[in-house]
Design a protein around this motif. Structure first.
Motif, PDB file in Angstrom:
ATOM      1  N   UNK A 156      -5.838  -1.026  10.729  1.00  0.00           N
ATOM      2  CA  UNK A 156      -5.776  -1.456   9.255  1.00  0.00           C
ATOM      3  C   UNK A 156      -6.450  -0.160   8.402  1.00  0.00           C
ATOM      4  N   UNK A 157      -7.557   0.443   9.123  1.00  0.00           N
ATOM      5  CA  UNK A 157      -8.086   1.655   8.589  1.00  0.00           C
ATOM      6  C   UNK A 157      -7.044   2.754   8.727  1.00  0.00           C
ATOM      7  N   UNK A 158      -6.356   3.011   9.770  1.00  0.00           N
ATOM      8  CA  UNK A 158      -5.610   4.068   9.733  1.00  0.00           C
ATOM      9  C   UNK A 158      -4.460   3.970   8.751  1.00  0.00           C
ATOM     10  N   UNK A 159      -3.943   2.722   8.550  1.00  0.00           N
ATOM     11  CA  UNK A 159      -2.928   2.552   7.639  1.00  0.00           C
ATOM     12  C   UNK A 159      -3.192   3.079   6.140  1.00  0.00           C
ATOM     13  N   UNK A 160      -4.451   2.885   5.748  1.00  0.00           N
ATOM     14  CA  UNK A 160      -5.041   3.366   4.392  1.00  0.00           C
ATOM     15  C   UNK A 160      -4.954   4.970   4.322  1.00  0.00           C
ATOM     16  N   UNK A 161      -4.865   5.503   5.612  1.00  0.00           N
ATOM     17  CA  UNK A 161      -4.661   7.073   5.611  1.00  0.00           C
ATOM     18  C   UNK A 161      -3.172   7.103   5.582  1.00  0.00           C
ATOM     19  N   UNK A 162      -2.366   6.581   6.254  1.00  0.00           N
ATOM     20  CA  UNK A 162      -0.955   6.805   6.253  1.00  0.00           C
ATOM     21  C   UNK A 162      -0.262   6.405   5.113  1.00  0.00           C
ATOM     22  N   UNK A 163      -0.740   5.225   4.494  1.00  0.00           N
ATOM     23  CA  UNK A 163       0.113   4.753   3.341  1.00  0.00           C
ATOM     24  C   UNK A 163       1.513   4.094   3.872  1.00  0.00           C
ATOM     25  N   UNK A 164       2.399   3.656   3.136  1.00  0.00           N
ATOM     26  CA  UNK A 164       3.368   3.271   3.182  1.00  0.00           C
ATOM     27  C   UNK A 164       4.562   3.928   2.404  1.00  0.00           C
ATOM     28  N   UNK A 165       5.734   4.186   2.809  1.00  0.00           N
ATOM     29  CA  UNK A 165       6.719   4.878   1.913  1.00  0.00           C
ATOM     30  C   UNK A 165       7.137   4.001   0.758  1.00  0.00           C
ATOM     31  N   UNK A 166       7.426   4.478  -0.279  1.00  0.00           N
ATOM     32  CA  UNK A 166       7.847   3.575  -1.381  1.00  0.00           C
ATOM     33  C   UNK A 166       9.124   2.940  -1.270  1.00  0.00           C
ATOM     34  N   UNK A 167       9.142   1.574  -1.424  1.00  0.00           N
ATOM     35  CA  UNK A 167      10.356   0.786  -1.292  1.00  0.00           C
ATOM     36  C   UNK A 167      10.298   0.057   0.172  1.00  0.00           C
ATOM     37  N   UNK A 168       9.784   0.429   1.030  1.00  0.00           N
ATOM     38  CA  UNK A 168       9.452   0.022   2.268  1.00  0.00           C
ATOM     39  C   UNK A 168       9.689  -1.534   2.327  1.00  0.00           C
ATOM     40  N   UNK A 220       0.749  -1.242  -0.106  1.00  0.00           N
ATOM     41  CA  UNK A 220      -0.096   0.086  -0.018  1.00  0.00           C
ATOM     42  C   UNK A 220       0.828   1.249   0.068  1.00  0.00           C
ATOM     43  N   UNK A 221       0.748   1.861  -1.148  1.00  0.00           N
ATOM     44  CA  UNK A 221       1.724   3.214  -0.943  1.00  0.00           C
ATOM     45  C   UNK A 221       0.969   4.330  -0.646  1.00  0.00           C
ATOM     46  N   UNK A 222       1.740   5.525  -0.471  1.00  0.00           N
ATOM     47  CA  UNK A 222       0.966   6.868   0.251  1.00  0.00           C
ATOM     48  C   UNK A 222       0.274   7.603  -1.007  1.00  0.00           C
ATOM     49  N   UNK A 223       0.464   6.925  -2.239  1.00  0.00           N
ATOM     50  CA  UNK A 223      -0.234   7.841  -3.420  1.00  0.00           C
ATOM     51  C   UNK A 223      -1.573   7.519  -3.398  1.00  0.00           C
ATOM     52  N   UNK A 224      -2.504   8.473  -3.569  1.00  0.00           N
ATOM     53  CA  UNK A 224      -3.917   8.234  -3.850  1.00  0.00           C
ATOM     54  C   UNK A 224      -4.283   8.436  -5.246  1.00  0.00           C
ATOM     55  N   UNK A 225      -5.500   7.917  -5.380  1.00  0.00           N
ATOM     56  CA  UNK A 225      -5.903   7.849  -6.875  1.00  0.00           C
ATOM     57  C   UNK A 225      -6.948   9.012  -7.259  1.00  0.00           C
ATOM     58  N   UNK A 226      -7.132   9.735  -6.260  1.00  0.00           N
ATOM     59  CA  UNK A 226      -8.103  10.935  -6.671  1.00  0.00           C
ATOM     60  C   UNK A 226      -7.980  11.897  -5.505  1.00  0.00           C
ATOM     61  N   UNK A 227      -8.146  13.200  -5.744  1.00  0.00           N
ATOM     62  CA  UNK A 227      -7.963  14.302  -4.787  1.00  0.00           C
ATOM     63  C   UNK A 227      -9.442  15.186  -5.051  1.00  0.00           C
ATOM     64  N   UNK A 228     -10.619  14.796  -4.235  1.00  0.00           N
ATOM     65  CA  UNK A 228     -11.651  15.390  -4.430  1.00  0.00           C
ATOM     66  C   UNK A 228     -11.661  16.365  -3.795  1.00  0.00           C
ATOM     67  N   UNK A 229     -12.305  17.725  -4.267  1.00  0.00           N
ATOM     68  CA  UNK A 229     -12.131  19.037  -3.759  1.00  0.00           C
ATOM     69  C   UNK A 229     -12.855  19.015  -2.192  1.00  0.00           C
ATOM     70  N   UNK A 230     -12.300  19.621  -1.540  1.00  0.00           N
ATOM     71  CA  UNK A 230     -13.054  19.745  -0.053  1.00  0.00           C
ATOM     72  C   UNK A 230     -13.669  21.192  -0.066  1.00  0.00           C
ATOM     73  N   UNK A 231     -15.012  20.947  -0.254  1.00  0.00           N
ATOM     74  CA  UNK A 231     -16.131  22.087  -0.475  1.00  0.00           C
ATOM     75  C   UNK A 231     -16.215  22.784   0.789  1.00  0.00           C
ATOM     76  N   UNK A 232     -16.656  24.015   1.052  1.00  0.00           N
ATOM     77  CA  UNK A 232     -17.071  24.255   2.376  1.00  0.00           C
ATOM     78  C   UNK A 232     -17.861  23.599   3.136  1.00  0.00           C
ATOM     79  N   UNK A 233     -18.950  22.817   2.780  1.00  0.00           N
ATOM     80  CA  UNK A 233     -19.970  22.102   3.361  1.00  0.00           C
ATOM     81  C   UNK A 233     -18.926  20.801   4.118  1.00  0.00           C
ATOM     82  N   UNK A 234     -17.960  20.176   2.988  1.00  0.00           N
ATOM     83  CA  UNK A 234     -17.124  19.254   3.645  1.00  0.00           C
ATOM     84  C   UNK A 234     -16.376  19.315   4.724  1.00  0.00           C
ATOM     85  N   UNK A 235     -15.681  20.795   4.453  1.00  0.00           N
ATOM     86  CA  UNK A 235     -14.813  21.410   5.392  1.00  0.00           C
ATOM     87  C   UNK A 235     -15.335  21.635   6.678  1.00  0.00           C
TER      88      UNK A 235
END
Length: 316
Positions: free
Chosen positions: A151-163, A1-16
């Motif tokens: 495991x959920x938290x790891x989804x946020x953290x990701x792992x460094x490339x080549x770990x 699991x890398x730290x790279x995400x597939x999408x970066x949806x915009x955080x609108x004011x209601x989301x923020x």
């Protein structure tokens, strides 16, 4: 699991605004957890707050005053929220800020949201008043209520490339969750007993003469209570030793977050080991300044090394 995400949806004011609500819940109620996530960059901190706010909601259902059937229905409502998020049915106009924030976090990061279903499964065990005969039985419960959070938290953290051993990162995150949960169980032994709950394995209780339970501030007559606690402490130390192998796989700030949380709980465990009977007199805790100190050390990288040294000694 890398730290790279597939999408970066915009955080609108209601989301923020939804994220701000979750961060407020986290700041008010998260205790030890909040010291770690403060070290994360904004996007990861918000996602972790969304995960915490939903998890807190589920835990509060299990711990609340409702009858068992009402709790079951509320837990099913929480599961329906997860189904709506998976189906893409939660948007920024939804009236539930936790659902709005969590839905955005799941789009932003590769979070294995099924872990929250596992959490609900674990809380349902609490509602049923389930007890555990062996450590293997208890470990199954701990994986639901704590390993899944790792495991959920790891989804946020990701792992460094080549770990190295990156494929085992979810396993280590799960194991670290078990270490934290077993520490919680020891800390809350008396409180849980007063609430009619027993988590420690029945075979361990019988082995050390503690099957009578812990409704008193003193150990059961003739029991080797110290032996019981030290037995569980050794088990938790071994879990910390295995779980903290995750740390080198994380980027600096994610590693600092995990090191801070692990360091706080490891210090708590050692405090229990020094005075096992303290858990019968009241809840053992660390002062806020000590937690903050551990968090700062985690950001510097010093406490990560300290956790490794302590857990290696525990495993030896």
């Amino acid at each position: 699991m890398s730290g790279i995400v597939t999408a970066t949806p915009h955080a609108s004011p209601p989301v923020l605004a939804a994220y701000s609500y979750c961060e407020a819940v986290t700041g008010q109620q998260a205790g030890n957890f909040s010291y770690g996530i403060r070290l994360l960059p904004a996007a990861k901190r918000r996602a972790m707050s969304a995960l915490y706010a939903f998890s807190r909601r589920v835990d509060d259902i299990g711990d609340g005053p409702l009858d068992a059937e009402s709790k079951r229905l509320r837990l099913e409502d929480a599961r329906t929220t997860l189904e709506r998020i998976r189906a893409g049915e939660v948007d920024e106009d939804d009236t539930d800020p936790v659902a709005v924030a969590l839905a955005h976090a799941v789009r932003r990061f590769p979070i294995p949201i099924g872990g929250l279903d596992e959490l609900i499964d674990g809380v349902q065990m609490d509602v049923r008043g389930q007890t555990y005969e062996t450590w293997e039985d208890l470990a199954g419960y701990c994986r639901c209520v704590a390993g899944a959070i790792g495991r959920l938290s790891l989804g946020v953290f990701g792992t460094v490339p080549g770990a190295r051993e990156a494929a085992r990162a979810p396993e280590y995150a799960d194991t670290l969750g078990l270490a934290l949960q077993l520490t919680n169980i020891l800390r809350d032994l008396r409180e849980d007993a007063e609430g009619g709950r027993t988590y420690l394995p029945a075979e361990d209780l019988a082995k050390f003469g503690c099957s009578a339970g812990f409704a008193s501030p003193r150990p059961p007559a003739g029991a080797d209570f110290t032996g019981l606690v030290q037995h569980e402490v050794r088990r938790a130390r071994a879990l910390f030793a295995e779980g903290t192998r995750l740390l080198p796989m994380l980027d600096r700030r994610s590693g600092a977050c995990v090191a801070a949380m692990a360091g706080i709980y490891r210090r708590l465990l050692e405090r229990i080991a020094e005075d096992p009977a303290a858990v019968l007199r009241g809840r053992v805790s660390l002062p806020g300044r000590e937690k903050a100190f551990v968090a700062v050390r985690g950001l510097s990288g010093y406490d990560a090394r300290s956790v490794h040294r302590q857990t290696a000694r525990g495993r030896a």
